[in-house]
Design a protein around this motif. Structure first.
Motif, PDB file in Angstrom:
ATOM      1  N   ARG A 212     -42.532  -6.432 -53.714  1.00 59.05           N
ATOM      2  CA  ARG A 212     -42.259  -5.983 -52.341  1.00 59.05           C
ATOM      3  C   ARG A 212     -42.556  -4.493 -52.192  1.00 59.05           C
ATOM      4  O   ARG A 212     -43.178  -4.078 -51.220  1.00 59.05           O
ATOM      5  CB  ARG A 212     -40.810  -6.292 -51.948  1.00 59.05           C
ATOM      6  N   ARG A 261     -41.621 -12.970 -56.530  1.00 55.72           N
ATOM      7  CA  ARG A 261     -41.232 -12.711 -55.140  1.00 55.72           C
ATOM      8  C   ARG A 261     -41.132 -14.023 -54.363  1.00 55.72           C
ATOM      9  O   ARG A 261     -40.175 -14.250 -53.628  1.00 55.72           O
ATOM     10  CB  ARG A 261     -42.258 -11.778 -54.493  1.00 55.72           C
ATOM     11  N   GLU A 265     -37.682 -15.537 -52.885  1.00 51.82           N
ATOM     12  CA  GLU A 265     -37.566 -15.728 -51.439  1.00 51.82           C
ATOM     13  C   GLU A 265     -37.306 -17.190 -51.084  1.00 51.82           C
ATOM     14  O   GLU A 265     -36.555 -17.481 -50.149  1.00 51.82           O
ATOM     15  CB  GLU A 265     -38.819 -15.184 -50.730  1.00 51.82           C
ATOM     16  N   ASP A 269     -33.982 -18.300 -49.173  1.00 56.41           N
ATOM     17  CA  ASP A 269     -34.050 -18.995 -47.878  1.00 56.41           C
ATOM     18  C   ASP A 269     -33.166 -20.226 -47.868  1.00 56.41           C
ATOM     19  O   ASP A 269     -32.440 -20.474 -46.904  1.00 56.41           O
ATOM     20  CB  ASP A 269     -35.492 -19.434 -47.578  1.00 56.41           C
ATOM     21  N   ASN A 302     -29.551 -10.555 -47.775  1.00 56.87           N
ATOM     22  CA  ASN A 302     -30.004 -11.521 -46.767  1.00 56.87           C
ATOM     23  C   ASN A 302     -28.860 -12.373 -46.241  1.00 56.87           C
ATOM     24  O   ASN A 302     -28.755 -12.614 -45.039  1.00 56.87           O
ATOM     25  CB  ASN A 302     -31.109 -12.400 -47.344  1.00 56.87           C
TER      26      ASN A 302
END
Ligand code: KG4
Ligand code: ZN
Length: 357
Positions: A212, A261, A265, A269, A302
Motif C-alpha cells: 500500500r 495485500r 484485504e 472485507d 477498517n
C-alpha cells in the motif's frame, strides 16, 4: 483476590499473576503483577503447530514461564501469595492443554489453592473488554450489553452475541462460525505458500502495508468468499492463492507484497462486512474483536470505521495481549473465582472443542 493464569492451548506457554477486586460492571479493577509468555519457534518452518513437539516444549517452558512471572511479581517461588489458579481447559490442542492442566493440578496441591477451569475463547473476549491505558493497573472499558464478539484466531472465526458478563454462564450465543479454516489459519496456510514462516499473519500484514505504501500495481485478484449469512469459509481462499502461485514462474518480493495485500484485504472485507451487519441486526452498541488475528491493525482500523456507521463502538485489546497469554486466562478466571465457580482439580479434563454456549 490474587489469581494465577496458566495458558498452553497452542504454541505459547503463558503464566500471569493478577490481583483483582470487585464485580463486573461495578467496581472491578485489576493490577498485573507478573506476566510471562514463552513462544515456541520450533514450528516456524512447518507452516503449523506439531502437537507433540508443542507438548514437549510446554513441559519444558511452563516451569520457566511461571518462574519469570513470579519473579516479576516479586513473589516467593516456593510459596507465592495467591488465592486461586485459572487454567485453560479448552478449546485447543489436547496434548498441549493437558500440559497446563497437570501443571495447575500440581501447583494447586502444593499451594492448597482452588482451581478455575477456564475457556480460552472467554479469555480472549474478556481481555478485549479491559482498559489497559493505566498499566499495570486496569479496569473495565465503557462497555454495554448486549454486545457482539468477533473471535479471530488460529483455530477460531466466530461471531458471538453476549447478553451478559462473564461468570454465571449462559450469556453466549453463537451467531456464525467458520465451516472450514479459521482466519488465522488462512493467513498461516497462505503464508506457507508464499514461503513465510509460521505464524504468518503479522508478516503478511507487514508486506501488505508495504504494497500500500509503495502503491504497487494490482496483479492478483481474489474473490470474496461467502457474502451471505454469518458463516465463514476460508479454505477456498487458500486454494485460490495456491492456483495463482502455481501459475507464477517466479515469486518475487513484489509479487509477495501484492498478494499479501490482496489476501489481507479479502479477509478484512469478509470479517468486517459480516460483523457490521450482525451489529446492526442485533442492535448492539459494543463490539469486541479478540484472538490472535485481532492484532492486525488493518482489520482493526477498517472494522472500527465501518462500525461507526451503525452506531457501534469497537473494543480491542493492545496487540501485545491479542495473541495467547496467561493474563487473559487470569482475567477470565477471576470472574468465575469471584462467583466461587471452582473445579475439582482431580476431575479437570482437556476439551479440544470446548464451546462457550
Ligand atoms: O489467539 P492466537 O495467539 O492463538 C490461537 O488461539 O489460535 O492466534 C494466533 C493466530 C495465528 O494464526 C497468527 O498468524 C495470527 O493469529 N496473527 C495475525 C496477526 N498476528 C497474529 N494475523 C493477522 N495479522 C496479525 N497482525
Ligand atoms: Zn488464542
Amino acid at each position: 483476590m490474587r489469581i494465577l493464569g496458566i495458558e498452553s492451548s497452542a504454541d505459547d506457554s503463558g503464566v500471569a499473576l493478577i490481583e483483582a477486586t470487585g464485580e463486573f460492571g461495578r467496581d472491578f479493577a485489576f493490577s498485573v503483577l507478573g506476566n510471562a509468555v514463552s513462544s515456541q519457534d520450533v514450528h516456524a518452518s512447518y507452516g503449523g503447530i506439531y502437537p507433540h513437539m508443542a507438548k514437549r516444549e510446554h513441559t519444558a517452558n511452563l516451569p520457566i514461564t511461571l518462574e519469570r512471572a513470579l519473579r516479576e511479581a516479586g513473589e516467593d517461588l516456593e510459596k507465592p501469595a495467591i488465592d486461586a489458579i485459572a487454567v485453560t481447559v479448552g478449546p485447543g490442542l489436547e496434548p498441549c492443554l493437558w500440559c497446563g492442566i497437570t501443571f495447575a493440578q500440581e501447583l494447586a496441591a502444593k499451594w492448597k489453592v482452588p482451581v478455575v477451569a477456564t475457556n480460552h475463547m472467554e479469555g480472549h473476549i474478556v481481555t478485549s473488554m479491559m482498559d489497559f491505558s493505566n498499566m499495570p493497573k486496569g479496569t473495565l472499558a465503557p462497555f454495554e450489553f448486549p454486545a457482539l464478539a468477533l473471535l479471530v484466531s488460529g483455530g477460531h472465526t466466530e461471531i458471538i452475541l453476549m447478553k451478559g458478563p462473564p461468570g454465571g454462564g449462559g450469556h453466549y450465543q453463537y451467531i456464525g462460525r467458520t465451516r472450514d479454516d479459521a482466519a488465522g489459519e488462512a493467513f498461516d496456510k497462505i503464508g506457507r505458500l508464499l514461503g513465510i514462516p509460521y505464524p504468518a499473519g503479522a508478516e503478511i500484514s507487514r508486506l501488505a502495508r508495504e504494497a500500500r505504501e509503495e502503491n504497487l500495481p494490482r496483479m492478483s485478484k481474489l474473490t470474496r468468499p461467502m457474502r451471505e449469512g454469518y458463516e465463514f469459509s476460508f479454505s477456498g481462499l487458500k486454494t485460490a492463492v495456491l492456483r495463482e502461485v502455481e501459475a507464477q514462474k517466479e515469486i518475487t518480493e513484489e509479487y509477495k507484497k501484492d498478494m499479501a495485500r490482496e489476501v489481507e484485504e479479502t479477509i478484512t472485507d469478509v470479517l468486517v462486512e459480516k460483523t457490521v451487519r450482525a451489529a446492526d441486526e442485533f442492535g448492539v452498541a459494543s463490539v469486541i474483536m479478540s484472538g490472535g488475528v485481532s492484532a492486525n491493525t488493518f482489520i482493526r482500523e477498517n472494522l472500527d470505521r465501518k462500525l461507526q456507521d451503525v452506531g457501534a463502538k469497537l473494543f480491542v485489546c493492545p496487540p501485545k495481549f491479542s495473541t495467547d497469554n496467561g493474563l487473559m486466562i487470569a482475567l477470565a478466571g477471576y470472574f468465575h473465582a469471584a462467583k466461587r465457580e471452582f473445579a475439582d482439580p482431580a476431575t479437570l479434563k482437556a476439551n479440544g472443542v470446548l464451546k462457550l454456549a
